[in-house]
Design an enzyme around this catalytic site. Structure first.
Site, PDB file in Angstrom:
ATOM      1  N   ILE A  30       2.554  -5.110   3.819  1.00  0.00           N
ATOM      2  CA  ILE A  30       3.571  -6.163   3.822  1.00  0.00           C
ATOM      3  C   ILE A  30       4.743  -5.821   2.889  1.00  0.00           C
ATOM      4  O   ILE A  30       5.829  -6.382   3.012  1.00  0.00           O
ATOM      5  CB  ILE A  30       2.918  -7.527   3.438  1.00  0.00           C
ATOM      6  CG1 ILE A  30       3.696  -8.683   4.038  1.00  0.00           C
ATOM      7  CG2 ILE A  30       2.721  -7.687   1.959  1.00  0.00           C
ATOM      8  CD1 ILE A  30       3.600  -8.786   5.525  1.00  0.00           C
ATOM      9  N   HIS A  93      -9.143   0.829   0.435  1.00  0.00           N
ATOM     10  CA  HIS A  93      -8.145   1.060   1.481  1.00  0.00           C
ATOM     11  C   HIS A  93      -7.430   2.373   1.268  1.00  0.00           C
ATOM     12  O   HIS A  93      -7.346   2.882   0.154  1.00  0.00           O
ATOM     13  CB  HIS A  93      -7.133  -0.091   1.550  1.00  0.00           C
ATOM     14  CG  HIS A  93      -6.437  -0.374   0.247  1.00  0.00           C
ATOM     15  ND1 HIS A  93      -7.026  -1.101  -0.769  1.00  0.00           N
ATOM     16  CD2 HIS A  93      -5.219  -0.032  -0.220  1.00  0.00           C
ATOM     17  CE1 HIS A  93      -6.185  -1.205  -1.790  1.00  0.00           C
ATOM     18  NE2 HIS A  93      -5.083  -0.548  -1.491  1.00  0.00           N
ATOM     19  N   HIS A  95      -3.718   4.224   2.069  1.00  0.00           N
ATOM     20  CA  HIS A  95      -2.318   4.027   2.458  1.00  0.00           C
ATOM     21  C   HIS A  95      -1.897   5.209   3.325  1.00  0.00           C
ATOM     22  O   HIS A  95      -2.064   6.372   2.910  1.00  0.00           O
ATOM     23  CB  HIS A  95      -1.399   4.051   1.223  1.00  0.00           C
ATOM     24  CG  HIS A  95      -1.571   2.912   0.266  1.00  0.00           C
ATOM     25  ND1 HIS A  95      -0.706   1.831   0.226  1.00  0.00           N
ATOM     26  CD2 HIS A  95      -2.479   2.687  -0.714  1.00  0.00           C
ATOM     27  CE1 HIS A  95      -1.077   0.999  -0.738  1.00  0.00           C
ATOM     28  NE2 HIS A  95      -2.155   1.500  -1.334  1.00  0.00           N
TER      29      HIS A  95
HETATM   30  P1  AMP Z   1      -3.097  -1.100  -4.143  1.00  0.00           P
HETATM   31  O1  AMP Z   1      -4.299  -2.015  -4.283  1.00  0.00           O
HETATM   32  O2  AMP Z   1      -2.444  -0.803  -5.463  1.00  0.00           O
HETATM   33  O3  AMP Z   1      -3.411   0.141  -3.352  1.00  0.00           O
HETATM   34  O4  AMP Z   1      -1.997  -1.909  -3.325  1.00  0.00           O
HETATM   35  C1  AMP Z   1      -2.334  -2.864  -2.349  1.00  0.00           C
HETATM   36  C2  AMP Z   1      -1.324  -2.816  -1.227  1.00  0.00           C
HETATM   37  O5  AMP Z   1      -1.643  -3.889  -0.351  1.00  0.00           O
HETATM   38  C3  AMP Z   1       0.134  -2.997  -1.653  1.00  0.00           C
HETATM   39  O6  AMP Z   1       0.919  -1.930  -1.126  1.00  0.00           O
HETATM   40  C4  AMP Z   1       0.529  -4.358  -1.055  1.00  0.00           C
HETATM   41  O7  AMP Z   1       1.865  -4.390  -0.605  1.00  0.00           O
HETATM   42  C5  AMP Z   1      -0.446  -4.485   0.091  1.00  0.00           C
HETATM   43  N1  AMP Z   1      -0.761  -5.874   0.445  1.00  0.00           N
HETATM   44  C6  AMP Z   1      -1.160  -6.870  -0.391  1.00  0.00           C
HETATM   45  N2  AMP Z   1      -1.367  -8.010   0.288  1.00  0.00           N
HETATM   46  C7  AMP Z   1      -1.110  -7.720   1.592  1.00  0.00           C
HETATM   47  C8  AMP Z   1      -1.131  -8.484   2.802  1.00  0.00           C
HETATM   48  N3  AMP Z   1      -1.478  -9.778   2.814  1.00  0.00           N
HETATM   49  N4  AMP Z   1      -0.797  -7.862   3.958  1.00  0.00           N
HETATM   50  C9  AMP Z   1      -0.457  -6.547   3.969  1.00  0.00           C
HETATM   51  N5  AMP Z   1      -0.403  -5.783   2.856  1.00  0.00           N
HETATM   52  C10 AMP Z   1      -0.714  -6.358   1.688  1.00  0.00           C
END
Ligand code: AMP
Length: 129
Positions: A30, A93, A95
């Site tokens: 997002i 997750h 990326h």
């Molecule tokens: P990290 O945990 O540091 O790898 O980052 C989490 C990632 O999830 C970030 O890039 C956020 O932009 C993304 N994120 C968080 N909430 C959402 C959501 N509801 N939908 C899509 N992406 C999300």
């Protein structure tokens, strides 16, 4: 408490879905580094990627590979990068980020996209799967 990503899996929170199997889900980040930035997650809620059992870990990477190949076809870029961070959301997750410069690999300069653009990109990636 269920993670934000578990809420996405159950549909409690919406997402721009790219791909789904029984065990894995891919959807657009997002707050993307670059257009097409996609997250691949296991449906099983485990915080750290390397704490996944071996089969789920390999399954997630196989799933991510398929999504990355589709992503590279859908979004013009030099290559798709794979990054693991997890400091924000405690649900394993991967990326997948379309890269054109090193800046795209940094989680600093974010791309602003309209709702419609997110949906168009998600559909375009899905169409290559
Ligand atoms: P990290 O945990 O540091 O790898 O980052 C989490 C990632 O999830 C970030 O890039 C956020 O932009 C993304 N994120 C968080 N909430 C959402 C959501 N509801 N939908 C899509 N992406 C999300």
């Amino acid at each position: 408490m269920a993670s934000v990503f578990s809420k996405i899996i159950t549909g409690e929170i919406p997402c721009y879905k790219v791909a789904e199997t029984e065990d894995y889900l891919a959807f657009l980040d997002i707050n993307p580094n670059a257009k097409g930035h996609t997250l691949c997650i296991p449906k099983k809620e485990v915080d750290k990627l390397f704490d996944l059992d071996e089969s789920s870990f390999h399954g997630l990477l196989e799933f991510s590979r398929k999504v990355a190949i589709a992503l590279e076809k859908a979004v013009p870029c030099k290559r798709v990068g794979l990054t693991v961070i997890g400091l924000e959301v405690p649900h394993a997750h991967v990326h997948l980020i379309p890269l054109n410069t090193m800046e795209d690999a940094r989680f600093v300069n974010k791309s602003k996209l309209e709702k419609g653009e997110f949906q168009t990109i998600a559909n375009a990636i899905a169409s290559h799967l």
